[in-house]
Scaffold this active site. Structure first.
Site, PDB file in Angstrom:
ATOM      1  N   LYS A 154     -10.107 -11.096   2.523  1.00  0.00           N
ATOM      2  CA  LYS A 154     -10.418  -9.644   2.101  1.00  0.00           C
ATOM      3  C   LYS A 154     -10.459  -8.162   3.042  1.00  0.00           C
ATOM      4  O   LYS A 154      -9.928  -6.780   3.094  1.00  0.00           O
ATOM      5  CB  LYS A 154     -12.288  -9.588   1.209  1.00  0.00           C
ATOM      6  CG  LYS A 154     -12.451 -10.547   0.341  1.00  0.00           C
ATOM      7  CD  LYS A 154     -13.800 -10.338  -0.301  1.00  0.00           C
ATOM      8  CE  LYS A 154     -14.189 -10.918   0.469  1.00  0.00           C
ATOM      9  NZ  LYS A 154     -14.419 -12.634   1.142  1.00  0.00           N
ATOM     10  N   ARG A 161     -21.513 -21.363   2.687  1.00  0.00           N
ATOM     11  CA  ARG A 161     -21.036 -20.264   2.392  1.00  0.00           C
ATOM     12  C   ARG A 161     -19.977 -20.696   1.220  1.00  0.00           C
ATOM     13  O   ARG A 161     -20.363 -19.778   0.102  1.00  0.00           O
ATOM     14  CB  ARG A 161     -20.067 -19.421   3.155  1.00  0.00           C
ATOM     15  CG  ARG A 161     -21.399 -18.745   4.016  1.00  0.00           C
ATOM     16  CD  ARG A 161     -20.102 -18.703   5.460  1.00  0.00           C
ATOM     17  NE  ARG A 161     -19.416 -17.416   6.238  1.00  0.00           N
ATOM     18  CZ  ARG A 161     -18.345 -17.627   6.217  1.00  0.00           C
ATOM     19  NH1 ARG A 161     -18.081 -18.532   7.705  1.00  0.00           N
ATOM     20  NH2 ARG A 161     -17.460 -16.611   6.753  1.00  0.00           N
ATOM     21  N   ARG A 166     -15.442 -14.130  18.154  1.00  0.00           N
ATOM     22  CA  ARG A 166     -15.286 -14.996  17.337  1.00  0.00           C
ATOM     23  C   ARG A 166     -17.102 -14.959  16.040  1.00  0.00           C
ATOM     24  O   ARG A 166     -17.979 -14.452  16.745  1.00  0.00           O
ATOM     25  CB  ARG A 166     -15.421 -16.390  17.213  1.00  0.00           C
ATOM     26  CG  ARG A 166     -13.522 -16.690  17.892  1.00  0.00           C
ATOM     27  CD  ARG A 166     -13.091 -17.966  17.996  1.00  0.00           C
ATOM     28  NE  ARG A 166     -12.348 -17.553  19.422  1.00  0.00           N
ATOM     29  CZ  ARG A 166     -10.603 -18.540  18.241  1.00  0.00           C
ATOM     30  NH1 ARG A 166     -11.253 -18.288  16.628  1.00  0.00           N
ATOM     31  NH2 ARG A 166      -9.976 -17.703  19.400  1.00  0.00           N
TER      32      ARG A 166
HETATM   33  P1  ADP Z   1     -12.448 -12.533   4.770  1.00  0.00           P
HETATM   34  O1  ADP Z   1     -12.421 -10.949   4.480  1.00  0.00           O
HETATM   35  O2  ADP Z   1     -11.733 -12.285   2.750  1.00  0.00           O
HETATM   36  O3  ADP Z   1     -13.166 -13.106   5.135  1.00  0.00           O
HETATM   37  P2  ADP Z   1     -10.799 -12.275   6.261  1.00  0.00           P
HETATM   38  O4  ADP Z   1      -9.770 -10.517   6.160  1.00  0.00           O
HETATM   39  O5  ADP Z   1     -11.489 -11.938   7.438  1.00  0.00           O
HETATM   40  O6  ADP Z   1     -11.253 -12.830   4.854  1.00  0.00           O
HETATM   41  O7  ADP Z   1      -9.056 -13.481   7.081  1.00  0.00           O
HETATM   42  C1  ADP Z   1      -9.696 -14.728   7.062  1.00  0.00           C
HETATM   43  C2  ADP Z   1      -8.589 -15.266   7.532  1.00  0.00           C
HETATM   44  O8  ADP Z   1      -7.169 -15.536   7.926  1.00  0.00           O
HETATM   45  C3  ADP Z   1      -8.349 -14.354   9.584  1.00  0.00           C
HETATM   46  O9  ADP Z   1      -8.126 -14.846  10.641  1.00  0.00           O
HETATM   47  C4  ADP Z   1      -7.265 -13.547   9.264  1.00  0.00           C
HETATM   48  O10 ADP Z   1      -6.636 -12.882  10.239  1.00  0.00           O
HETATM   49  C5  ADP Z   1      -6.661 -14.783   8.174  1.00  0.00           C
HETATM   50  N1  ADP Z   1      -5.563 -13.999   7.263  1.00  0.00           N
HETATM   51  C6  ADP Z   1      -5.811 -13.317   5.983  1.00  0.00           C
HETATM   52  N2  ADP Z   1      -4.711 -13.069   5.432  1.00  0.00           N
HETATM   53  C7  ADP Z   1      -4.217 -14.077   5.705  1.00  0.00           C
HETATM   54  C8  ADP Z   1      -2.918 -14.570   4.986  1.00  0.00           C
HETATM   55  N3  ADP Z   1      -2.256 -13.845   3.799  1.00  0.00           N
HETATM   56  N4  ADP Z   1      -1.893 -15.074   5.122  1.00  0.00           N
HETATM   57  C9  ADP Z   1      -2.792 -16.146   6.173  1.00  0.00           C
HETATM   58  N5  ADP Z   1      -3.447 -16.090   7.442  1.00  0.00           N
HETATM   59  C10 ADP Z   1      -4.726 -14.778   6.333  1.00  0.00           C
HETATM   60  P1  AMP Z   2     -18.918 -12.226   5.026  1.00  0.00           P
HETATM   61  O1  AMP Z   2     -18.588 -10.360   6.735  1.00  0.00           O
HETATM   62  O2  AMP Z   2     -18.629 -10.950   4.313  1.00  0.00           O
HETATM   63  O3  AMP Z   2     -18.211 -12.921   5.545  1.00  0.00           O
HETATM   64  O4  AMP Z   2     -20.931 -12.281   5.514  1.00  0.00           O
HETATM   65  C1  AMP Z   2     -21.164 -12.566   5.995  1.00  0.00           C
HETATM   66  C2  AMP Z   2     -22.531 -12.995   5.681  1.00  0.00           C
HETATM   67  O5  AMP Z   2     -23.198 -12.166   5.600  1.00  0.00           O
HETATM   68  C3  AMP Z   2     -23.196 -13.039   4.411  1.00  0.00           C
HETATM   69  O6  AMP Z   2     -22.547 -15.301   5.002  1.00  0.00           O
HETATM   70  C4  AMP Z   2     -24.271 -13.553   4.108  1.00  0.00           C
HETATM   71  O7  AMP Z   2     -25.231 -14.488   4.928  1.00  0.00           O
HETATM   72  C5  AMP Z   2     -24.291 -11.794   4.128  1.00  0.00           C
HETATM   73  N1  AMP Z   2     -23.806 -11.146   3.413  1.00  0.00           N
HETATM   74  C6  AMP Z   2     -23.148 -10.379   3.191  1.00  0.00           C
HETATM   75  N2  AMP Z   2     -22.714  -9.343   2.679  1.00  0.00           N
HETATM   76  C7  AMP Z   2     -23.828 -10.041   1.374  1.00  0.00           C
HETATM   77  C8  AMP Z   2     -24.172  -9.665  -0.457  1.00  0.00           C
HETATM   78  N3  AMP Z   2     -23.540  -8.482  -1.038  1.00  0.00           N
HETATM   79  N4  AMP Z   2     -25.189 -10.135  -0.226  1.00  0.00           N
HETATM   80  C9  AMP Z   2     -25.903 -11.383   0.570  1.00  0.00           C
HETATM   81  N5  AMP Z   2     -25.963 -11.598   1.580  1.00  0.00           N
HETATM   82  C10 AMP Z   2     -24.776 -11.077   2.335  1.00  0.00           C
END
Ligand code: ADP
Ligand code: AMP
Length: 216
Positions: free
Chosen positions: A13, A172, A160
């Protein structure tokens, strides 16, 4: 363009949101980023959220709804926004619907990123970001062009997330399947949902999303 990106942790995302920001010049509203900032700044919200986030559980609807409502009132959201990580419960979705109608705004699309669970574990465990601009990277899938230097801003400090470990990811994921996945049916029934295969190349996935946005 007023858009929600929905998908499990690690679905991509944030990665896709940044590409949409670049093309459409609308802000990314990541509730995870906002909450992490509140934790880092030691605000009241941050103090309430920290332990919940560290454990991988969801922060209360009241807290998150208030943060989003306030953010939507800022001038840069007038022409659109990308909600990343919100809503995450049906209660949040209903609250969002009320907020948007109060603010005279209308949602254009909800885009779901579909990714296999095994790939989520791999993506989350290799995730890191630039400590300055927040650009996302991955140990295997997306390394900076020049080792140790952020492609976007040239910074050399990366970080990280403490919750990006296998144990917390399980909690999660459970929260996603129990609390968030019902939103897919909710938005499908409203006629707003489009699903995209999130298993491919980052650029190809962006093109699929872009085609949906062009037709919105
Ligand atoms: P989210 O916001 O949904 O939690 P991220 O965008 O942070 O996910 O992506 C999670 C990890 O996967 C990051 O390290 C990113 O660089 C990697 N990533 C994102 N899209 C892809 C993809 N299509 N293929 C491989 N790795 C990806
Ligand atoms: P994310 O960066 O989206 O992976 O969110 C990290 C953490 O923030 C989640 O595991 C939740 O603990 C909290 N969080 C983020 N967005 C929400 C939401 N819309 N509702 C509740 N908790 C959230």
């Amino acid at each position: 363009m007023k858009l929600i990106l929905v998908g499990p942790p690690g679905a991509g995302k944030g990665t896709q949101a940044k590409l949409i920001v670049d093309k459409y010049s609308i802000p990314q509203l990541s509730t995870g980023d906002m909450l992490r900032e509140a934790v880092a700044n030691g605000t009241d919200v941050g103090k309430k959220a920290k332990a919940v986030m560290d454990a991988g559980n969801l922060v209360s609807d009241d807290i998150v709804n208030a943060i989003v409502s306030e953010r939507l009132d800022q001038a840069d959201c007038k022409n659109g926004f990308i909600l990343d990580g919100f809503p995450r419960t049906l209660e949040q979705a209903e609250a969002l619907s009320g907020m948007l109608s109060d603010k005279d705004m209308r949602l254009d699309k909800v885009v779901e990123l579909k990714v296999n669970d095994e790939a989520l574990v791999e993506r989350v465990s290799g995730r890191y970001t630039c400590g300055n601009c927040g650009e996302g990277y991955h140990d295997t899938f997306k390394q900076p062009a020049k080792e140790g230097i952020c492609d976007r801003c040239g910074n050399s400090q990366f970080k990280r997330r403490p919750d990006d470990n296998a144990d917390t990811l399980r909690t999660r994921l459970m929260a996603y399947y129990k609390e968030t996945s019902p939103l897919l049916g909710y938005y499908f029934a409203k006629g707003d949902l489009k699903s995209v295969d999130g298993m491919g190349d980052i650029g190809d996935i962006f093109n699929s999303i872009d085609n949906i946005l062009k037709s919105a």
